[in-house]
Design a protein around this motif. Structure first.
Motif, short mmCIF file in Angstrom:
data_model
loop_
_atom_site.label_atom_id
_atom_site.label_comp_id
_atom_site.label_asym_id
_atom_site.label_seq_id
_atom_site.Cartn_x
_atom_site.Cartn_y
_atom_site.Cartn_z
N PHE A 207 37.63 40.11 37.74
CA PHE A 207 36.19 40.24 37.88
C PHE A 207 35.55 38.88 38.13
CE2 PHE A 207 37.56 40.16 33.50
CZ PHE A 207 36.92 39.05 33.01
N ASP A 208 36.36 37.84 38.10
CA ASP A 208 35.88 36.48 38.32
C ASP A 208 36.96 35.70 39.05
OD1 ASP A 208 34.53 34.03 38.15
OD2 ASP A 208 35.41 33.60 36.21
N SER A 209 36.64 35.16 40.20
CA SER A 209 37.66 34.46 40.98
C SER A 209 38.15 33.19 40.30
CB SER A 209 37.14 34.15 42.38
OG SER A 209 36.01 33.32 42.32
N LEU A 210 37.35 32.58 39.44
CA LEU A 210 37.83 31.39 38.73
C LEU A 210 38.95 31.75 37.75
CD1 LEU A 210 34.54 29.38 38.11
CD2 LEU A 210 36.34 28.94 39.79
N ASN A 211 38.84 32.90 37.09
CA ASN A 211 39.93 33.36 36.23
C ASN A 211 41.18 33.65 37.07
OD1 ASN A 211 38.62 33.21 33.77
ND2 ASN A 211 37.84 35.28 33.89
N GLU B 246 31.08 43.50 45.44
CA GLU B 246 31.29 42.14 44.97
C GLU B 246 32.15 42.15 43.70
OE1 GLU B 246 28.28 43.97 42.52
OE2 GLU B 246 28.42 43.86 44.69
N THR B 247 32.93 41.06 43.53
CA THR B 247 33.65 40.93 42.28
C THR B 247 32.60 40.82 41.18
OG1 THR B 247 33.86 38.55 42.62
CG2 THR B 247 35.73 39.92 43.27
N ILE C 140 31.77 39.32 38.25
CA ILE C 140 31.06 38.16 37.70
C ILE C 140 30.75 37.14 38.77
CG2 ILE C 140 31.26 36.16 36.17
CD1 ILE C 140 32.61 37.94 34.16
N SER C 141 31.74 36.79 39.59
CA SER C 141 31.50 35.75 40.58
C SER C 141 30.73 36.25 41.80
CB SER C 141 32.81 35.08 41.00
OG SER C 141 33.77 36.03 41.37
N GLN D 268 31.55 37.60 44.51
CA GLN D 268 32.10 37.38 45.84
C GLN D 268 32.26 38.72 46.54
OE1 GLN D 268 35.78 35.32 44.77
NE2 GLN D 268 35.07 33.61 46.02
N PHE E 38 36.71 37.21 48.36
CA PHE E 38 37.78 37.22 47.36
C PHE E 38 39.13 37.05 48.04
CE2 PHE E 38 41.00 39.25 44.73
CZ PHE E 38 40.85 38.49 43.58
#
Length: 190
Positions: free
Chosen positions: A26-30, A67-68, A70-71, A73, A78
């Motif tokens: 749900f977040d690309s940083l993760n 979109e993902t 949280i981020s 995108q 993504f």
């Protein structure tokens, strides 16, 4: 976070895993932290494709706009953020249910040059339904069958709310359906 992922990757490899799945992103940083951890474990532990470097699969959860969560995108963004990993597959899971997932799956299938996975929820949560989700086995079979007939997927299944009956119906609906054609050859780990 990366260090925690590295511990998990090493434990999965030691336990005999056949592949590594970074999922419900749900977040690309993760996702990036998990993917960097995987790469670092492979490099630090001297793993190569011939001696235990495992295939990597990536699957994201998306919101109503694709979109993902949280981020925020887009599906294409993504894919652009993770394609350098050269995963075995990329896909969508969980999220909204298959009825709302089609356009985002279509976009991903158009952009990605790897296998596409799809294992959605059995619709949105509904505490009044028998399984806690709106869609029954035949609903899921119909939607995933439509995805296969449109040439969008290589890997199919179900996430939250899917019962063994749902999975059996999906399997039956996909029987004999050709997989999505890839734009490049997938390298298989030995």
């Amino acid at each position: 976070m990366k260090n925690a992922y590295m511990q998990q990757v090493r434990a999965l490899i030691a336990g005999g895993s056949d592949l590594l799945l970074v999922e419900t992103i749900f977040d690309s940083l993760n996702a990036k932290a998990a993917l960097v951890a995987i790469r670092e474990v492979f490099d630090q532990d001297g793993l190569t494709a011939s001696n235990k470097e495992l295939p990597v699969m990536i699957s994201a959860a998306v919101g109503r706009g694709g979109e993902t969560l949280i981020s925020a995108q887009t599906t294409e963004a993504f894919w652009n953020a993770v394609q350098h990993v050269k995963p075995l597959s990329v896909g969508l899971n969980c999220s909204l249910g298959p009825d709302l997932m089609y356009p985002f799956l279509d976009e991903l299938a158009t952009k990605a040059d790897v296998a596409i996975s799809c294992y959605p929820n059995a619709g949105l949560p509904n505490p009044l339904s028998e399984t806690g989700f709106d869609l029954g086995p035949q609903d899921m079979a119909r939607y995933l069958g439509d995805f296969a007939r449109a040439g969008l997927i290589n890997i199919a299944g179900g996430c939250c709310g899917n019962t063994p009956e749902h999975i059996a119906a999906i399997a039956k609906a996909l029987e004999g359906q050709p997989p999505r054609q890839l734009t490049r050859q997938i390298e298989r780990a030995a």
